[in-house]
Design an enzyme around this catalytic site. Structure first.
Site, PDB file in Angstrom:
ATOM      1  N   LYS A 154     -14.532   8.441  -3.761  1.00 33.29           N
ATOM      2  CA  LYS A 154     -15.762   8.802  -3.043  1.00 33.29           C
ATOM      3  C   LYS A 154     -16.269  10.155  -3.510  1.00 33.29           C
ATOM      4  O   LYS A 154     -17.478  10.359  -3.698  1.00 33.29           O
ATOM      5  CB  LYS A 154     -15.497   8.838  -1.524  1.00 33.29           C
ATOM      6  CG  LYS A 154     -15.184   7.472  -0.940  1.00 33.29           C
ATOM      7  CD  LYS A 154     -14.512   7.543   0.426  1.00 33.29           C
ATOM      8  CE  LYS A 154     -13.818   6.210   0.712  1.00 33.29           C
ATOM      9  NZ  LYS A 154     -12.874   6.284   1.856  1.00 33.29           N
ATOM     10  N   HIS A 159       0.792  -1.228   0.000  1.00 39.94           N
ATOM     11  CA  HIS A 159       0.000   0.000   0.000  1.00 39.94           C
ATOM     12  C   HIS A 159       0.823   1.278   0.000  1.00 39.94           C
ATOM     13  O   HIS A 159       0.262   2.363   0.112  1.00 39.94           O
ATOM     14  CB  HIS A 159      -0.929   0.055   1.219  1.00 39.94           C
ATOM     15  CG  HIS A 159      -2.010  -0.968   1.206  1.00 39.94           C
ATOM     16  ND1 HIS A 159      -3.251  -0.723   0.645  1.00 39.94           N
ATOM     17  CD2 HIS A 159      -2.050  -2.227   1.660  1.00 39.94           C
ATOM     18  CE1 HIS A 159      -4.007  -1.799   0.784  1.00 39.94           C
ATOM     19  NE2 HIS A 159      -3.296  -2.730   1.402  1.00 39.94           N
ATOM     20  N   THR A 195      -8.491   6.704  -2.146  1.00 40.50           N
ATOM     21  CA  THR A 195      -9.851   6.185  -2.279  1.00 40.50           C
ATOM     22  C   THR A 195     -10.849   7.306  -2.019  1.00 40.50           C
ATOM     23  O   THR A 195     -11.969   7.270  -2.522  1.00 40.50           O
ATOM     24  CB  THR A 195     -10.102   5.018  -1.292  1.00 40.50           C
ATOM     25  OG1 THR A 195      -9.592   5.388  -0.009  1.00 40.50           O
ATOM     26  CG2 THR A 195      -9.435   3.751  -1.767  1.00 40.50           C
ATOM     27  N   LYS A 249      -8.242  14.129   4.077  1.00 38.04           N
ATOM     28  CA  LYS A 249      -7.350  12.981   4.119  1.00 38.04           C
ATOM     29  C   LYS A 249      -6.364  13.223   5.251  1.00 38.04           C
ATOM     30  O   LYS A 249      -6.306  14.324   5.792  1.00 38.04           O
ATOM     31  CB  LYS A 249      -6.587  12.852   2.799  1.00 38.04           C
ATOM     32  CG  LYS A 249      -5.955  14.202   2.322  1.00 38.04           C
ATOM     33  CD  LYS A 249      -5.277  14.081   0.969  1.00 38.04           C
ATOM     34  CE  LYS A 249      -6.215  14.166  -0.198  1.00 38.04           C
ATOM     35  NZ  LYS A 249      -6.390  12.921  -0.907  1.00 38.04           N
ATOM     36  N   ARG A 250      -5.577  12.186   5.634  1.00 39.37           N
ATOM     37  CA  ARG A 250      -4.541  12.402   6.633  1.00 39.37           C
ATOM     38  C   ARG A 250      -3.663  13.591   6.236  1.00 39.37           C
ATOM     39  O   ARG A 250      -3.443  13.842   5.051  1.00 39.37           O
ATOM     40  CB  ARG A 250      -3.680  11.133   6.785  1.00 39.37           C
ATOM     41  CG  ARG A 250      -4.373   9.973   7.476  1.00 39.37           C
ATOM     42  CD  ARG A 250      -4.761  10.297   8.894  1.00 39.37           C
ATOM     43  NE  ARG A 250      -3.593  10.414   9.756  1.00 39.37           N
ATOM     44  CZ  ARG A 250      -3.214   9.501  10.637  1.00 39.37           C
ATOM     45  NH1 ARG A 250      -3.911   8.394  10.803  1.00 39.37           N
ATOM     46  NH2 ARG A 250      -2.143   9.674  11.393  1.00 39.37           N
ATOM     47  N   LYS A 275       1.033  14.543   0.670  1.00 35.91           N
ATOM     48  CA  LYS A 275      -0.303  14.846   0.143  1.00 35.91           C
ATOM     49  C   LYS A 275      -0.446  16.331  -0.197  1.00 35.91           C
ATOM     50  O   LYS A 275      -1.417  16.750  -0.823  1.00 35.91           O
ATOM     51  CB  LYS A 275      -1.375  14.410   1.142  1.00 35.91           C
ATOM     52  CG  LYS A 275      -1.392  12.893   1.379  1.00 35.91           C
ATOM     53  CD  LYS A 275      -2.409  12.507   2.450  1.00 35.91           C
ATOM     54  CE  LYS A 275      -2.369  11.033   2.832  1.00 35.91           C
ATOM     55  NZ  LYS A 275      -3.018  10.149   1.854  1.00 35.91           N
TER      56      LYS A 275
HETATM   57  C1  26V Z   1       1.959   2.038   8.483  1.00 32.25           C
HETATM   58  C2  26V Z   1       2.023   2.079   9.842  1.00 32.25           C
HETATM   59  C3  26V Z   1       3.334   1.966  10.477  1.00 32.25           C
HETATM   60  C4  26V Z   1       3.375   2.254  11.928  1.00 32.25           C
HETATM   61  C5  26V Z   1       2.133   2.034  12.718  1.00 32.25           C
HETATM   62  C6  26V Z   1       0.828   2.262  12.050  1.00 32.25           C
HETATM   63  C7  26V Z   1       0.832   2.184  10.596  1.00 32.25           C
HETATM   64  C8  26V Z   1      -0.368   2.232   9.916  1.00 32.25           C
HETATM   65  C9  26V Z   1      -0.410   2.169   8.549  1.00 32.25           C
HETATM   66  C10 26V Z   1       0.754   2.098   7.821  1.00 32.25           C
HETATM   67  C11 26V Z   1       0.730   1.997   6.345  1.00 32.25           C
HETATM   68  C12 26V Z   1       0.043   3.059   5.698  1.00 32.25           C
HETATM   69  C13 26V Z   1      -0.190   2.661   4.290  1.00 32.25           C
HETATM   70  C14 26V Z   1      -1.478   3.203   3.783  1.00 32.25           C
HETATM   71  O1  26V Z   1      -2.398   3.490   4.506  1.00 32.25           O
HETATM   72  N1  26V Z   1      -1.538   3.332   2.489  1.00 32.25           N
HETATM   73  C15 26V Z   1      -2.702   3.853   1.823  1.00 32.25           C
HETATM   74  O2  26V Z   1      -3.462   2.740   1.381  1.00 32.25           O
HETATM   75  C16 26V Z   1      -4.637   3.131   0.704  1.00 32.25           C
HETATM   76  C17 26V Z   1      -5.392   1.873   0.377  1.00 32.25           C
HETATM   77  O3  26V Z   1      -4.690   1.109  -0.530  1.00 32.25           O
HETATM   78  C18 26V Z   1      -4.274   3.931  -0.530  1.00 32.25           C
HETATM   79  O4  26V Z   1      -5.453   4.343  -1.165  1.00 32.25           O
HETATM   80  C19 26V Z   1      -3.427   5.146  -0.158  1.00 32.25           C
HETATM   81  O5  26V Z   1      -2.993   5.813  -1.319  1.00 32.25           O
HETATM   82  C20 26V Z   1      -2.241   4.696   0.664  1.00 32.25           C
HETATM   83  O6  26V Z   1      -1.537   5.824   1.166  1.00 32.25           O
END
Ligand code: 26V
Length: 817
Positions: free
Chosen positions: A663, A360, A659, A551-552, A557
């Site tokens: 939406k 991701h 995503t 978004k975050r 971004k």
């Molecule tokens: C990494 C970590 C690392 C430390 C603790 C918590 C945590 C939580 C999430 C992540 C990975 C983040 C990756 C992510 O959210 N990617 C997003 O995934 C979406 C669904 O595929 C995508 O639409 C977004 O572009 C992408 O940023």
């Protein structure tokens, strides 16, 4: 559904039947008298009433799966961002209006109840919400799948904005109880940590461990307009011994409960951080806790109907949502080899046919690695297994590559530079039969850059499955005005086949439909305006362009690009207040990771800029800037339907898919965006003339970087940009603390501008002028908005799940009897 089921359902769905059930559930479920019941009690009784109607379907689905001995998908995810369930379930069952009426007849206003339900916010952002959309689609399509995750007691923190700054408060979402879950005290597994390994005969044993119990909680996931349902099984940590009795007997009560608390901490909270490595050890414990319980559950279920492991890969697919559940691989190896005595090679073959992995993100800092020393301490047996897998793998690579030492170093599961670390993505790839990215561009870059060595060796393993969203929640539920208009035009079937929306394309230019479409959007905008006035005390003009970036908060971004443009626009209005400016409300929403300083500073900057602009009488309602606090599923459901313009402005090559972009387009917003992630596919689907594309492409970003990017030159050469940046630097927006934003200035001008905000600024500002011009041509704008809705068929998560089922999991829907 069979005729009998249907009849049963219909009998249960009448207003009368619902009213009887609610009374019953109030008395026997909630334990209260209708006379003294509070709104929360009514919600609870109504929710139990809905749940009762789901359970019959749930059991039927589970029974059919069992009888047909179908192949099942285990969808492993550390995050499920579900949001609220009540309305969603009512719509899935087709009893929304009946429930509304039943409650009204008892003197209860349903609309005011639904906002009392807390969001199940067991996720951070895109990745967690994707998992929730997938559950919805799996259920709706009848794909036999289970979601597996952690039942965090505290979900995503709640964000308050106090004096322009983010304040985090804990989200204890279970306070009032959760009517949607069933505790399963009979489903518990022991999860071990620590200890050491010993060789006994020809087997390895893992001994002297500490342990914690994992107890299952099941949530039923209704499919839309089908009797099929799905199960989300979440694990909660229970201490193996309730209390330390010896301490208790000595009167040391604090110590007596301490051990229990420590071991139960493992499922206490969601890591609210997708950018920094905080609390790493507890995070590792969480990951292992959840996959260990899940793999034990998988084996137990398989063994109920099979006496050998020979058909394991035929009956089970395991999907890894990012690398967070990758320890499932060594854990299943351990269970098969050490506990069930399957020979290593056989076990490994099974695993390689069962697992698949979705990546991701390409961001190097988000790629998970674990310190070898920590693994050795917490999971010694798993580390051995990983080393053994690596040894075999590197032998294979060495033969394949003609002993290319550099390549072996790069591809190894263990990073040997400096402190040794296990690369979780590499382990996932080696064990998986398929690895996918989440948009075409992302999948290309994934195989070109971060996984290039693997892709050369195993090209057939890599594939793309572009993300999608559930049209049930994001259109049918979130925007009743627009969805009922669509129903009138093309019927209701688009909820299950989103390509039906193509029919709306023919209605472009139809005056009656166009004006009805505009009226529906306008109702959504008024609804939001009303909410902003009530909750934030901010009045906005519903005729203005509602411009959303939700978004975050993250540098890649580029909320900063948006802010810079807002400032430039503000300066232009002040210079020429007499001109006929197209009014705009620029809205931001999103959470910053608690330890991410720059993201928090960006929120503060938005606050300061909005205070200045919103209070400037010269500007009036031609420009307003609003930060909507606590962005999450429910806030998104309220604000997205009101959007005219969707900001998708990440630096090309950084947003894996996005995503929210889908939406917003599905709700008739036009996108202003870079050629990044799924924006590219949205552009192809809605037509280049119905989207505002600007900025460097991913290739151009690489070229610019290679030839030497000089942001300071852009600052010096563009007077408007320079003025805006100087205002940020000199405290124009923060006179109380003039240096507050100097880091932002230097990041952009002097420290390399890593995300090339300045490089895309001029093109962005120009694209924004095109937005204004299009917006005043109401007919042209509405035509484009309709084209956006009409083109969104392929972005249904039903399409996405269909792709996964066919190409990756090799599973078929369960057949109804
Ligand atoms: C990494 C970590 C690392 C430390 C603790 C918590 C945590 C939580 C999430 C992540 C990975 C983040 C990756 C992510 O959210 N990617 C997003 O995934 C979406 C669904 O595929 C995508 O639409 C977004 O572009 C992408 O940023």
């Amino acid at each position: 559904m069979t005729a009998v089921d249907l009849e049963f359902d219909q009998l249960n769905s009448t207003v009368d039947a619902l009213r009887r059930s609610i009374s019953n559930r109030m008395m026997y479920g909630v334990g209260k008298d209708a006379i003294t019941a509070q709104p929360r009690d009514w919600l609870h009784a109504a929710a139990l009433t809905v749940r009762d109607r789901l359970v019959a379907r749930w059991m039927k689905t589970t029974r059919l799966q069992y009888e047909q001995d179908v192949k099942r998908v285990y969808y492993l995810s550390m995050e499920f961002l579900i949001g609220r369930t009540f309305t969603n379930a009512l719509l899935a069952l087709g009893i929304y209006d009946q429930m509304n009426e039943a409650l009204a007849s008892m003197g209860v206003d349903m609309a005011s109840l639904v906002n009392l339900e807390p969001d199940a916010a067991l996720g951070n952002g895109g990745l967690g919400r994707l998992a929730a959309c997938f559950l919805d689609s799996m259920a709706t399509l009848g794909i036999p799948g289970f979601g597996y995750g952690i039942r965090y007691e505290y979900g995503m923190f709640r964000q308050q904005i106090v004096e322009g700054e983010q304040l985090e408060t804990p989200d204890y979402w279970l306070r009032a109880g959760n009517p949607w879950e069933f505790p399963r005290p009979e489903v518990q597994y022991i999860v071990h940590f620590g200890g050491r390994t010993v060789q006994r005969d020809d087997r390895v044993e893992w001994i002297d461990t500490e342990h914690v119990n994992a107890m299952a909680y099941d949530t039923v996931i209704p499919g839309y307009a089908t009797s099929a349902t799905n199960t989300l099984r979440l694990w909660s940590a229970r201490a193996t011994e309730e209390l330390d009795l010896s301490a208790f007997n000595k009167g040391d009560y604090r110590r007596a409960v301490e051990a229990k608390n420590t071991s139960e901490n493992v499922s206490r909270l969601l890591y609210p951080d997708d950018s920094t490595p905080a609390g790493r050890e507890l995070r590792l414990r969480q990951e292992y806790f959840f996959v260990s319980a899940t793999m034990q559950d998988l084996i137990r279920r398989y063994q109920r109907t099979h006496s050998t492991f020979g058909r394991l890969a035929e009956k089970v697919a395991v999907h890894l949502n990012d690398t967070h559940p990758v320890l499932a691989i060594p854990e299943l190896m351990r269970l098969l080899v050490d506990v069930h005595h399957v020979p290593w090679d056989k076990a490994w073959k099974h695993i390689q046919q069962m697992f698949s992995y979705t990546n991701h993100t390409l961001m190097p800092e988000a790629l998970e690695t674990w310190d070898v020393e920590m693994l050795a301490r917490l999971l010694p047996r798993h580390l051995e297994i990983i080393f053994d897998i690596n040894a075999e793998f590197l032998k294979h690579v060495s033969e394949h590559s003609g002993h290319d030492v550099e390549m072996i170093r790069r591809i190894s599961l263990v990073d040997e530079y400096g402190q040794r670390r296990v690369r979780m993505a590499h382990l996932a790839i080696v064990a998986s039969q398929k690895v996918n990215g989440v948009s075409k561009l992302h999948s290309q870059l994934m195989t070109r850059d971060i996984f290039a060595d693997f892709a050369k060796m195993w090209p057939e393993r890599f594939t793309n499955v572009t993300n999608g969203i559930t049209p049930r929640r994001w259109l049918a539920q979130a925007s009743r005005p627009l969805s009922s208009l669509i129903d009138e035009q093309i019927g209701t079937h688009w909820r299950r086949d989103l390509f039906e929306l193509e029919k709306l394309g023919d209605l472009r230019g139809d005056p009656a439909f166009t004006s009805a479409f505009r009226a529906a959007k306008r109702r959504n905008k008024q609804h939001l305006a009303h909410h902003l006035a009530q909750h934030l005390g901010q009045t906005v003009n519903p005729d203005a362009i509602f411009d959303l970036q939700v978004k975050r908060i993250h540098e890649y971004k580029r909320q900063l690009l948006n802010v810079l443009h807002v400032i430039v626009r503000y300066n232009r209005i002040r210079q020429h207040p007499e001109r006929d400016w197209v009014p705009r409300v620029v809205m931001f929403a999103g959470k910053a990771a608690s330890a991410y300083r720059m993201a928090k500073t960006i929120i503060k900057l938005i606050g300061d800029v909005s205070a200045k602009i919103n209070n400037d009488p010269v500007v009036g309602d031609r420009l307003k800037v609003v930060f909507v606090p606590n962005y999450g599923v429910s806030v998104a459901e309220m604000i997205i339907p009101a959007a005219d313009l969707s900001e998708q402005i990440s630096m090309a090559g950084t947003e894996a898919s996005g995503t929210g972009n889908m939406k917003l387009a599905l709700n008739g917003a036009l996108t202003i965006g870079t050629l990044d992630g799924a924006n590219i596919e949205i552009c192809d689907a809605v037509g280049r003339e119905n989207i505002f594309i600007f900025g460097h492409t991913a290739d151009e970003v690489d070229e610019l970087r290679a030839k030497g990017y000089r942001p300071r030159q852009l600052y010096e050469e563009n007077p408007e940009l320079r003025m805006a940046l100087d205002q940020i630097r000199t405290g124009f927006f923060s006179p109380d603390d003039p240096h507050r934003f100097s880091d932002i200035f230097h990041t952009l001008v002097d420290w390399g501008d890593h995300y090339m905000v300045l490089a895309d600024f001029a093109a962005f500002a120009k694209a924004q002028e095109e937005v204004d011009a299009r917006f005043v041509d109401t007919q042209a704008w509405t035509d484009s908005a309709i084209a956006n809705v009409a083109g969104m068929g392929q972005f249904s998560s039903d399409r996405t799940i269909g792709d996964y089922a066919r190409e990756i999991w090799h599973v078929k829907p369960v057949e109804e009897e």
